[in-house]
Design an enzyme around this catalytic site. Sequence first.
Site, PDB file in Angstrom:
ATOM      1  N   GLU A 161       0.848  -1.157  -0.002  1.00 21.77           N
ATOM      2  CA  GLU A 161      -0.056  -0.166   0.098  1.00 21.77           C
ATOM      3  C   GLU A 161       0.755   1.295   0.190  1.00 21.77           C
ATOM      4  OE1 GLU A 161      -3.956   1.385   2.140  1.00 21.77           O
ATOM      5  OE2 GLU A 161      -2.644   0.781   3.605  1.00 21.77           O
ATOM      6  N   GLY A 293       3.965   0.133  12.626  1.00 21.81           N
ATOM      7  CA  GLY A 293       2.628   0.095  12.739  1.00 21.81           C
ATOM      8  C   GLY A 293       2.399  -1.325  12.002  1.00 21.81           C
ATOM      9  N   ALA A 294       1.438  -1.433  10.993  1.00 22.36           N
ATOM     10  CA  ALA A 294       0.811  -2.792  10.623  1.00 22.36           C
ATOM     11  C   ALA A 294       0.368  -2.341   9.282  1.00 22.36           C
ATOM     12  CB  ALA A 294       0.070  -3.418  11.536  1.00 22.36           C
ATOM     13  N   MET A 295       0.221  -3.412   8.476  1.00 19.50           N
ATOM     14  CA  MET A 295      -0.667  -3.499   7.287  1.00 19.50           C
ATOM     15  C   MET A 295      -1.665  -4.562   7.079  1.00 19.50           C
ATOM     16  SD  MET A 295      -1.091  -1.961   4.220  1.00 19.50           S
ATOM     17  CE  MET A 295      -2.195  -2.853   2.913  1.00 19.50           C
ATOM     18  N   ASN A 297      -3.168  -6.692   4.920  1.00 19.17           N
ATOM     19  CA  ASN A 297      -3.236  -7.582   3.810  1.00 19.17           C
ATOM     20  C   ASN A 297      -4.237  -8.574   4.291  1.00 19.17           C
ATOM     21  OD1 ASN A 297      -0.530  -6.499   2.906  1.00 19.17           O
ATOM     22  ND2 ASN A 297       0.032  -7.486   4.823  1.00 19.17           N
ATOM     23  N   HIS A 328      -7.651  -2.133  14.917  1.00 18.45           N
ATOM     24  CA  HIS A 328      -7.381  -1.533  13.531  1.00 18.45           C
ATOM     25  C   HIS A 328      -7.452  -2.238  12.356  1.00 18.45           C
ATOM     26  CE1 HIS A 328      -6.626   2.429  11.539  1.00 18.45           C
ATOM     27  NE2 HIS A 328      -6.060   1.594  10.851  1.00 18.45           N
ATOM     28  N   GLU A 329      -6.294  -3.067  12.617  1.00 21.63           N
ATOM     29  CA  GLU A 329      -6.024  -3.848  11.235  1.00 21.63           C
ATOM     30  C   GLU A 329      -7.220  -4.970  10.687  1.00 21.63           C
ATOM     31  OE1 GLU A 329      -3.631  -2.783   9.426  1.00 21.63           O
ATOM     32  OE2 GLU A 329      -3.000  -1.470  10.876  1.00 21.63           O
ATOM     33  N   HIS A 332      -9.926  -3.537   9.340  1.00 22.15           N
ATOM     34  CA  HIS A 332      -9.841  -3.214   7.738  1.00 22.15           C
ATOM     35  C   HIS A 332     -10.143  -4.786   6.921  1.00 22.15           C
ATOM     36  CE1 HIS A 332      -7.824   0.493   7.252  1.00 22.15           C
ATOM     37  NE2 HIS A 332      -6.788   0.312   7.934  1.00 22.15           N
ATOM     38  N   GLU A 351      -9.416   3.801   6.458  1.00 29.19           N
ATOM     39  CA  GLU A 351      -8.635   4.378   7.508  1.00 29.19           C
ATOM     40  C   GLU A 351      -9.271   4.975   8.566  1.00 29.19           C
ATOM     41  OE1 GLU A 351      -5.911   3.250   8.100  1.00 29.19           O
ATOM     42  OE2 GLU A 351      -5.112   2.608   6.019  1.00 29.19           O
TER      43      GLU A 351
END
Length: 884
Positions: A161, A293-295, A297, A328-329, A332, A351
């Site tokens: 991203e 942080g984090a992603m 996927n 949070h992740e 998503h 977000e």
Amino acid sequence: MRTRGVLCLALALAFPVTSALAQSAPPPPRFEFAKAPGRLPKNVVPLEYSIALTPNAAERAVAGTVSVALSFKTASATIQFNSLNQKLSKVLLDGKPVKAVVSDDKAQLTTVTLAKPAAPGRHTLSFSYVGQIEKEPRGLFLQEYVTPAGVKDAMLTTQFEATDARRMFPCWDEPAFRAVFRLSVTVPARWAVYSNMPETSRSVQGELATTRFAPTPKMPSYLVEFTGGDLAHISAERDGTMFRVAAVRGQEQGGKQALANAQQILADYNDYFGVRYPLPKLDSIAIPGGFGGAMENWGAITYNDQALLITPSSTMGNRQKVYSIQAHEMAHQWFGDLVTMGWWDELWLNESFASWMAARQTDLRNPGWRWWEQQDESKEGAMRADSRATSHAIVQHVINELEAANAFDPAITYNKGQAVLRMLEAYMGPDTFRNGIRGYMKAHAYSNTLSGDLWKALDAAGAGNVSEIATAWTSQPGFPLVSVIASCDIFGSRTINLMQQRFLLQGLGSGKGRWPVPLQVRSGTGAARPVLFDGDQQSMAAGRCDEPLSVNAGALGYYRVAYDDFTLTQNTASFGTLPEADRIALLDDQWALVGAGAQPLGSYLALASAMGATPNQRAWEQISGALDTIETAERGTPGHAAFAAYARALIKPLSTQLGWEARADEAPGMQKLRRALLADLGKWGDREVIAGARQRFAAFVADRKAIAADDQAMVLQTVAANATAADFEQLHAVAKSARNETEMRRFYTALMRVRDPALARQAAAIALSDEIPKQADLVRMSLVGVLADEHPQLAWSVFAEHNERLLAPQQPFGPMILAQYSPEMFWRALPLDELEAWIKGRVPADLLPNLGRGMEAARFKLAEKAMLVQSADAYLGSKVARAD
């Protein structure tokens, strides 16, 4: 009828309200694939990728083959897609050679010209390619690390991203192009590998192994994930979903808490969204460094290991961070993955919603953390950013995907969006809001949306025409100041007259904008009443004049409130009886009004004094933050000693009441407040606290178990702020002895707090040294930021000389950090015109608006410093005069 309100009336006369927005605004657009922005043509659309990768970590190269099933909507002689730093070969359409292939790395595009136009329908494009493995956290990158045992190793992982999937494989790298991805990888056989879906097969060929993964659901390219290395995982199964937490081998047991969190969060989200998580497994992968942080996927969330793993060295703050980031992740997986924004303009649909949902979930499952009160800090950060004349709307125009990184503005896209959603939820009611979200998810699963699609779903849930309210809050920058003027009849009943104008920290009243404001009005200690203030002026009954008044009850609103003089005096006198959230809102607003020059400093300090020794965490954090801003401004001035003494006297009674040691039944917030107050007293020169910190530090040097993990930062930073050369050597030895990165971050941050200039120069050299391991490169920039608090010129010299190295781990956001956030960090270091010119020469032209925001913030800070020194000196001088 008596009208009270000299200040608010003056504000209203000085700054006339703006004209109303058009009453018949067109409905916001809804997503249509053919109209989605982007550079890629919409006539050739990917349906399914088959990707086979063979990365060579030693050579920093990757070889691959790709076969893409395509849908030609119209006959076409060209195919265009994204690529970067790749050389394509054996390019075939339906097994036949093509006429030409041109790859343009500057444009990040490959154009394939066919021998003759292909007819509408399904076709297959195939090719081989070679590309590169990145050094920075973008695309497929190599992450080097050192284990706690001192062993050097490296692993591969991805960060796509917003626009970096094209760095690993050529693809249609825009969010509207959803497709199925079939991935296979050939890597060292000793490695464990993870991707979005479960493994379907594994074959070993000598020292290599090829692993194939199941096909993904239809999704955008930026959600594809691959990680491989000497990793191990722990797992659990719940309600048909397999959960795994993976980490560097030997550290996977640190994921036990995260594994439990993930199961709880997913169960709650399945219920809330009304659409079950659709993948068979959910991996949480701890990366030693690489990115912060984090992603999200889909099915394989990657985290910086400090955001996922818990060790014996972890604090309550670390545990809270892990839970909230996971929440949070995982949000998503719905907001962003199941339903994806149609273009980067609408990043907030990912977000803002993930931030709001995470806060909601964290508060739901951890009520003792009082999470919504803690979120007031992030809301205030958003409001400070949003009160700049150069602020931007939540929905901000992104010209092309190469500028998408500029949309990731934490203050607005994340925090303002979260706060606005909470305000809308309170206005609509939680059940109605949830029903709208459920309808949105069901209607748009495996597809893309714009804000208009969401507003339609919320309107359909029975909330009325909420789309007009929501559009006003997301399509224009800023927020309103609601001015309140009260009047009383002969029976003591109160009527309030409301007015609104855009709140600006500089030039209050000069901004444009009008908002339908969902107020929460409370008189006394009764229940709050929701009121929509939708106009330039509005009057309403509001209880009795002998009761305190809150127009932002519960601190649920994203707006400022200015009360007339009489009402403010009444609120100050009754401050101790107000609900805690109402006190927080009043403190926030009054401090902001002081900064804008609309209220005297004494009006805020009167509220702070009215807290007495009432132990509310967020209220006191707000007060200590304001006091610290003034104390910092006063440094080097004749009035510094007097203000530091005043600040100490204000917080010392509560600090004494709380003491040094936690009680067994004490809430986490009170423990955090105790440490915060002690840290402030130590910073502001309280001899008793400094002596207590030195005593505890001496015990800690002898025995690392002498201070609990939660207390270590406070003790070490207090010692560092008052350190001698001998103290510094001991602090440095402690830092070098850190057993893991959690301790390392804590101890090295303390080193940067030294006030002695010679010691600070040593600290700066340490921040750049190899003592900081490769996986912690992200920390270096934050260490320089801490150093800037006490030594701005030194920190600036370090940054100016080493900015490329310091920003490299922050990619792809390094240019935005340089443009927008470095002015706020280094505003005291050099003349602002010089600072602006230096940055302007190092950022691309499309980031000049970000630079404008950063420089506006820097100029405000400079003006605020002068104003606070003058105001604080005058306030304390008047107190002395009255005492005489």
